[in-house]
Design an enzyme around this catalytic site. Structure first.
Site, PDB file in Angstrom:
ATOM      1  N   ASP A  42       0.847  -1.188   0.000  1.00  0.00           N
ATOM      2  CA  ASP A  42       0.000   0.000   0.000  1.00  0.00           C
ATOM      3  C   ASP A  42       0.887   1.245   0.000  1.00  0.00           C
ATOM      4  OD1 ASP A  42      -3.063   0.644   0.554  1.00  0.00           O
ATOM      5  OD2 ASP A  42      -1.828   2.146   1.627  1.00  0.00           O
ATOM      6  N   ILE A  43       0.524   2.246  -0.842  1.00  0.00           N
ATOM      7  CA  ILE A  43       1.323   3.464  -0.914  1.00  0.00           C
ATOM      8  C   ILE A  43       1.044   4.308   0.346  1.00  0.00           C
ATOM      9  CG2 ILE A  43       1.803   5.565  -2.231  1.00  0.00           C
ATOM     10  CD1 ILE A  43       0.797   4.096  -4.727  1.00  0.00           C
TER      11      ILE A  43
ATOM     12  N   GLU B   5      -4.834   2.316  -4.166  1.00  0.00           N
ATOM     13  CA  GLU B   5      -3.369   2.338  -4.150  1.00  0.00           C
ATOM     14  C   GLU B   5      -2.816   1.037  -3.569  1.00  0.00           C
ATOM     15  OE1 GLU B   5      -5.437   4.190  -2.361  1.00  0.00           O
ATOM     16  OE2 GLU B   5      -4.588   4.823  -0.434  1.00  0.00           O
TER      17      GLU B   5
END
Lengths: 317, 267
Positions: free
Chosen positions: A199-200, A242
């Protein structure tokens, strides 16, 4: 004219080489439907021939008589007021005149017509058959062509149903299919594998600062990096938003952890076209007691832990 | 194709002496023997060229392909081939019947080859068409084709003896006759179709060489008004109505035909 010749069972007539009829016998008159010989004498042979026979007569009779002084068995058709009569004609040149004999050939004419017809039919059938064959060949190649097109189209459609349109990575559906396959495989033979849930960090900030187009571009850039960080046999997919996953084939917890750290490091320290980002990664390795959902839950938990511990790090569960 | 191959293919014969060359072309249903009463009168002062169209007479029938001879153009190519291989130029072309149109086509396609045309019994179109009276309906021609089929074996027998000149060796003649009757119906039929279904009316205006039209009387194949039509359509043409009757004056009235051609050539 001698009575026997006059009444002989064949038509007899004499003409000059230029085609004018000089003399006829009674049978000839009868055959041509004339009541008196005067109706025929003085007339030109052309006037009692059908158009086709006239053509044939001019083309062949005259030249043959000129060369051979006789004609045998020439098939001609005489023109009558009430129908035409097919005849066979023999002619001989004698003392500068053409003496000719004709006999009816109605029956033979029918027979010959039947033969001709049969041959035409055979020719036509042959032609139709080869035409049909040609059409069939054409259809077949058209079918083959369409089939190829369908195959290509199907493959493209297939690709589309498992591809994430923005990044070109595989999508969630494909990831789940593959995960099922990995789990089944592992249950069967114990082959290890792991999943990374990526996950960003603070992705919302990227969108808020630079706008969604840049946000999308960053997602694409990350996809490219993840792809290059993984091997052919791994599955890299975008789950949505994301969030990304990587199925690491034949890797246990330790190896997966090293790989995850390697990826995280490279993302943190790599060059970014728009804006640098970092990621948090949850690592979970398959255990024989796992189900798909228990494995996924563990990777979720691992990711949650990595976030909680301050992001830009990995956690294993 | 090699020069000698053309000579063989079209059974070309060259004889006589003279600077001017007369090329005689036979019509449908014939071969070069149709000119045997005519050429002796010319061989003293002219070079005479005779030939058979591919598929006829003594030509090489194996050279016949339905594709090449599906229109008069294929036959016109025979003419230009022959002229090329004999290196002929400025020849006088004498064509009987359909050969008038074949010669016309050759003169249009290759203007240097043919100096003038002599047409005997020409018809640019045998079928009737709206304002044009060619003399025949389609079904007449189809009936003729049927008639030819039924008569075929018979006249093939007539064609055989002379063409081989083997009357003293009848076994050869029989063999030849068999080849003829076995191979020819399709060729003859196609030539008949090409001839009788041809339409050259539009081409006539393209003929630029001087043209003599020799028209006979009572010719049911190419009647007088058709000859007049040809005359009116060819810019530089001369029309002579002969005393001769029928479609084949070269056979039936050789003296008059020789005289008409000689008079024209003398001018």
């Amino acid at each position: 004219m001698d009575k026997q010749l006059n009444m002989a069972p064949c038509g007899y007539f004499v003409m000059k080489p230029d085609g004018y009829i000089i003399e006829v016998n009674q049978t000839f008159c009868y055959m041509l439907g004339a009541s008196r010989s005067q109706e025929l004498t003085g007339r030109h042979i052309h006037s009692i021939l059908t158009v086709a026979s006239k053509l044939y007569y001019q083309t062949f009779f005259t030249p043959i008589m000129a060369s051979y002084k006789h004609v045998n068995e020439m098939y001609l058709t005489f023109k009558l007021q009430n129908g035409d009569i097919p005849v066979l004609l023999n002619a001989v040149e004698r003392e500068g005149r053409f003496e000719c004999v004709i006999v009816h050939m109605t029956l033979r004419h029918e027979y010959e017509n039947d033969l001709l017809q049969a041959r035409r039919n055979a020719e036509r059938m042959l032609q139709e058959t080869s035409q049909a064959y040609e059409n069939l060949q054409h259809l077949l190649s058209e079918y083959e062509e369409k089939k190829q097109e369908m195959l290509v189209l199907n493959a493209a459609l297939q690709e589309m149903t498992v591809t994430d349109p923005l990044t070109g990575l595989k999508n969630r559906r494909y990831f789940q299919e593959q995960l099922t396959r990995y789990v089944n495989q592992s249950k069967k033979d114990g082959t290890p594998f792991s999943i990374l849930l990526i996950d960003i960090d603070h992705f919302k900030k990227v969108n808020d600062t630079f706008g969604h187009p840049v946000g999308d571009a960053v997602l694409q850039e990350l996809a490219g990096k993840l792809q290059s960080e993984t091997r052919e046999e791994d599955v890299t997919a975008r789950m949505g938003g994301e969030e990304f996953t990587i199925l690491l084939s034949q890797m246990g917890a330790e190896q997966a952890q090293t790989a995850a750290e390697h990826i995280r490091f490279n993302i943190e320290n790599g060059k970014w076209f728009h804006t640098p980002i970092t990621v948090s990664i949850g690592v979970a390795s398959f255990r024989q007691s796992d189900t798909i959902s228990s494995l996924m839950s563990r990777s979720d938990e691992a990711l949650y832990q990595a976030k909680k511990e301050g992001r830009n790090r990995i956690a294993l569960k | 194709m090699m020069e000698t191959d053309i000579i063989k293919r079209n059974n070309v014969r060259v004889f006589g002496s003279g600077e001017q060359t007369l090329l005689f072309a036979h019509g449908f249903g014939f071969d070069q023997r149709t000119w045997e009463r005519i050429t002796p009168a010319f061989q003293e002062n002219f070079t005479v060229v005779l030939f058979d169209y591919t598929g006829f007479g003594g030509s090489d029938k194996s050279a016949y392909t339905p594709d090449r001879y599906q229109s008069l153009d294929g036959y016109a190519e025979d003419i230009t081939d022959i002229c090329d291989s004999l290196q002929l130029q400025r020849v006088t072309f004498i064509g009987h019947s359909v050969s008038s149109m074949i010669g016309a086509l050759a003169s249009i396609r290759k203007p240097d080859l043919i100096d003038r045309l002599i047409m005997i019994g020409p018809s640019p179109c045998y079928l009737n068409d709206e304002d044009y009276n060619g003399g025949f309906e389609r079904q007449d021609v189809e009936a003729l084709l049927d008639m030819m089929e039924k008569n075929f074996k018979e006249w093939a027998r007539y064609l055989a003896p002379i063409s081989m000149k083997n009357e003293d060796r009848p076994q050869l003649t029989t063999a030849f006759e068999e080849t003829l009757t076995a191979n020819d119906p399709k060729i003859v039929r196609q030539f008949a179709e090409v001839t009788f279904f041809s339409d050259m009316r539009k081409e006539l205006a393209n003929i630029v060489v001087p043209t003599l039209i020799l028209q006979t009387r009572s010719d049911t194949i190419a009647p007088v008004h058709v000859g007049s039509f040809v005359h009116e359509s060819i810019p530089n043409s001369q029309f002579i109505l002969m005393e001769a009757t029928g479609h084949n004056p070269q056979i039936s009235h050789p003296e008059e035909l020789i005289d008409r051609i000689q008079t024209y050539l003398a001018n």
